[in-house]
Design a protein around this motif. Structure first.
Motif, PDB file in Angstrom:
ATOM      1  N   SER A 101     -39.592  32.582  81.190  1.00 27.30           N
ATOM      2  CA  SER A 101     -39.060  31.194  80.469  1.00 27.30           C
ATOM      3  C   SER A 101     -39.318  29.957  81.087  1.00 27.30           C
ATOM      4  O   SER A 101     -39.340  30.119  82.496  1.00 27.30           O
ATOM      5  N   GLY A 102     -39.402  29.088  80.579  1.00 28.08           N
ATOM      6  CA  GLY A 102     -39.456  27.556  81.077  1.00 28.08           C
ATOM      7  C   GLY A 102     -39.476  26.519  80.304  1.00 28.08           C
ATOM      8  O   GLY A 102     -39.528  26.509  79.087  1.00 28.08           O
ATOM      9  N   GLU A 103     -38.958  25.251  81.183  1.00 26.31           N
ATOM     10  CA  GLU A 103     -38.757  24.045  80.191  1.00 26.31           C
ATOM     11  C   GLU A 103     -40.040  23.450  80.189  1.00 26.31           C
ATOM     12  O   GLU A 103     -40.386  22.762  81.194  1.00 26.31           O
ATOM     13  N   PHE A 104     -40.548  22.903  79.060  1.00 29.42           N
ATOM     14  CA  PHE A 104     -41.675  22.067  78.987  1.00 29.42           C
ATOM     15  C   PHE A 104     -41.253  20.633  78.301  1.00 29.42           C
ATOM     16  O   PHE A 104     -40.111  20.698  77.624  1.00 29.42           O
ATOM     17  N   THR A 105     -41.676  19.571  78.904  1.00 36.25           N
ATOM     18  CA  THR A 105     -41.742  17.972  78.536  1.00 36.25           C
ATOM     19  C   THR A 105     -42.745  17.662  77.945  1.00 36.25           C
ATOM     20  O   THR A 105     -44.019  17.751  78.474  1.00 36.25           O
ATOM     21  N   VAL A 106     -42.824  17.148  76.555  1.00 42.71           N
ATOM     22  CA  VAL A 106     -43.731  16.571  75.989  1.00 42.71           C
ATOM     23  C   VAL A 106     -43.594  15.385  75.467  1.00 42.71           C
ATOM     24  O   VAL A 106     -42.749  14.790  75.124  1.00 42.71           O
ATOM     25  N   GLU A 107     -44.769  14.332  75.687  1.00 44.82           N
ATOM     26  CA  GLU A 107     -44.726  12.965  75.318  1.00 44.82           C
ATOM     27  C   GLU A 107     -46.037  12.682  74.351  1.00 44.82           C
ATOM     28  O   GLU A 107     -47.017  13.177  75.107  1.00 44.82           O
ATOM     29  N   PHE A 108     -45.964  12.003  73.716  1.00 47.34           N
ATOM     30  CA  PHE A 108     -47.105  11.545  72.558  1.00 47.34           C
ATOM     31  C   PHE A 108     -47.560  10.031  73.090  1.00 47.34           C
ATOM     32  O   PHE A 108     -46.651   9.164  73.089  1.00 47.34           O
ATOM     33  N   ALA A 109     -48.574   9.803  73.386  1.00 48.66           N
ATOM     34  CA  ALA A 109     -49.250   8.284  73.480  1.00 48.66           C
ATOM     35  C   ALA A 109     -50.022   7.990  72.238  1.00 48.66           C
ATOM     36  O   ALA A 109     -51.004   8.814  71.880  1.00 48.66           O
ATOM     37  N   PHE A 110     -49.733   7.042  71.492  1.00 51.48           N
ATOM     38  CA  PHE A 110     -50.302   6.745  70.404  1.00 51.48           C
ATOM     39  C   PHE A 110     -51.504   5.474  70.307  1.00 51.48           C
ATOM     40  O   PHE A 110     -50.905   4.380  70.726  1.00 51.48           O
ATOM     41  N   PHE A 111     -52.765   5.790  69.899  1.00 45.33           N
ATOM     42  CA  PHE A 111     -53.664   4.700  70.481  1.00 45.33           C
ATOM     43  C   PHE A 111     -54.215   4.087  68.974  1.00 45.33           C
ATOM     44  O   PHE A 111     -54.499   4.972  68.089  1.00 45.33           O
ATOM     45  N   ASP A 112     -54.500   2.816  69.037  1.00 43.90           N
ATOM     46  CA  ASP A 112     -54.990   2.073  67.889  1.00 43.90           C
ATOM     47  C   ASP A 112     -56.432   2.413  67.550  1.00 43.90           C
ATOM     48  O   ASP A 112     -57.278   2.208  68.633  1.00 43.90           O
ATOM     49  N   ASN A 113     -56.763   2.825  66.468  1.00 40.95           N
ATOM     50  CA  ASN A 113     -58.119   3.418  66.344  1.00 40.95           C
ATOM     51  C   ASN A 113     -59.051   2.330  66.541  1.00 40.95           C
ATOM     52  O   ASN A 113     -60.487   2.353  66.621  1.00 40.95           O
ATOM     53  N   ASP A 114     -58.694   1.228  65.732  1.00 43.00           N
ATOM     54  CA  ASP A 114     -59.705  -0.036  65.908  1.00 43.00           C
ATOM     55  C   ASP A 114     -59.814  -0.573  67.455  1.00 43.00           C
ATOM     56  O   ASP A 114     -60.803  -0.910  67.541  1.00 43.00           O
TER      57      ASP A 114
END
Length: 235
Positions: A101-114
């Motif tokens: 077992s282990g703890e994962f940390t996830v973050e999303f970065a959103f980029f403008d397609n234009d």
């Protein structure tokens, strides 16, 4: 030779025969009767003693080399959620491939397609484009999602993040901070080792012991005569 002389000779013969018979009987009796005799004697006996010896043997020497390693994991994008107006939310499928077992940390970065066309980065790992697509250049970032994954567990992570521009098209990279665990490798090498061993051995030594033997009266008599004769000769 007159009759008296003849009678004397017969008497002598009888006496001699009687003496011989008596001596024979005494000899037989002396050889029949046995007694226990206790005396001090010097005997040769095997005596144990300990000796220390060296010997060389091969023994295993185990070397442990440990290092830190990130959990092995895999991911898959499963489309987007459009059920909340003004928010963007991808479905990110994450699988813990470790047997712990282990703890994962996830973050999303959103980029403008234009600004950053998706086709220019499609299917490229973020590490390969990080120099021209800094993480801080994203229009928005999701909150940090922390989740403890069990061994082999798979989960879909979502994050509704408010759009900065309601009319823009966004695509995302995921930054996964996986837990670290120690991995140890072991190597075995057989080396020569000198050891000591204690061995029990025997040697012959003269030891004075009190011995009780069963012997005949005749043997005692013979030994007595020999002793007297020996003492007389020495004298």
């Amino acid at each position: 030779m007159d009759s008296s002389e003849k009678e004397e000779i017969r008497l002598r013969r009888r006496r001699i025969i009687s003496v011989i018979i008596i001596l024979i009987l005494i000899h037989i009796i002396l050889n029949i009767i046995r007694v226990n005799v206790t005396r001090e004697e010097v005997v040769n006996e095997s005596v144990p003693y300990l000796v220390s010896e060296e010997y060389t043997t091969k023994e295993p020497e185990i070397t442990e080399v440990c290092f830190e390693k990130e959990f092995n994991w895999t991911y898959e994008w499963l489309g987007w959620n459009d059920d909340r107006e003004g928010y963007v939310s991808p479905n990110f499928k994450l699988t813990n491939n470790e047997n712990k077992s282990g703890e994962f940390t996830v973050e999303f970065a959103f980029f403008d397609n234009d600004v950053y066309p998706y086709d220019a980065y499609h299917k490229k790992p973020y590490e390969s484009v990080e120099d021209r697509l800094p993480w801080d250049s994203a229009e928005m970032h999701s909150y940090l999602m922390k989740k403890k994954f069990n061994p082999g567990e798979t989960a879909v992570l979502t994050s509704y993040t408010e759009k900065r521009n309601l009319y823009a098209n966004y695509w995302a990279y995921a930054n996964v901070d996986a837990p670290i665990h120690n991995v140890c490798n072991y190597t075995t090498e057989y080396i020569n080792v000198t050891r000591n061993i204690t061995i029990e051995r025997y040697r012959e030594e003269e030891i004075e012991k009190t011995i009780t033997k069963s012997t005949t009266l005749w043997q005692l008599f013979v030994e007595f005569i020999r002793k007297i004769f020996s003492e007389s000769v020495d004298f």
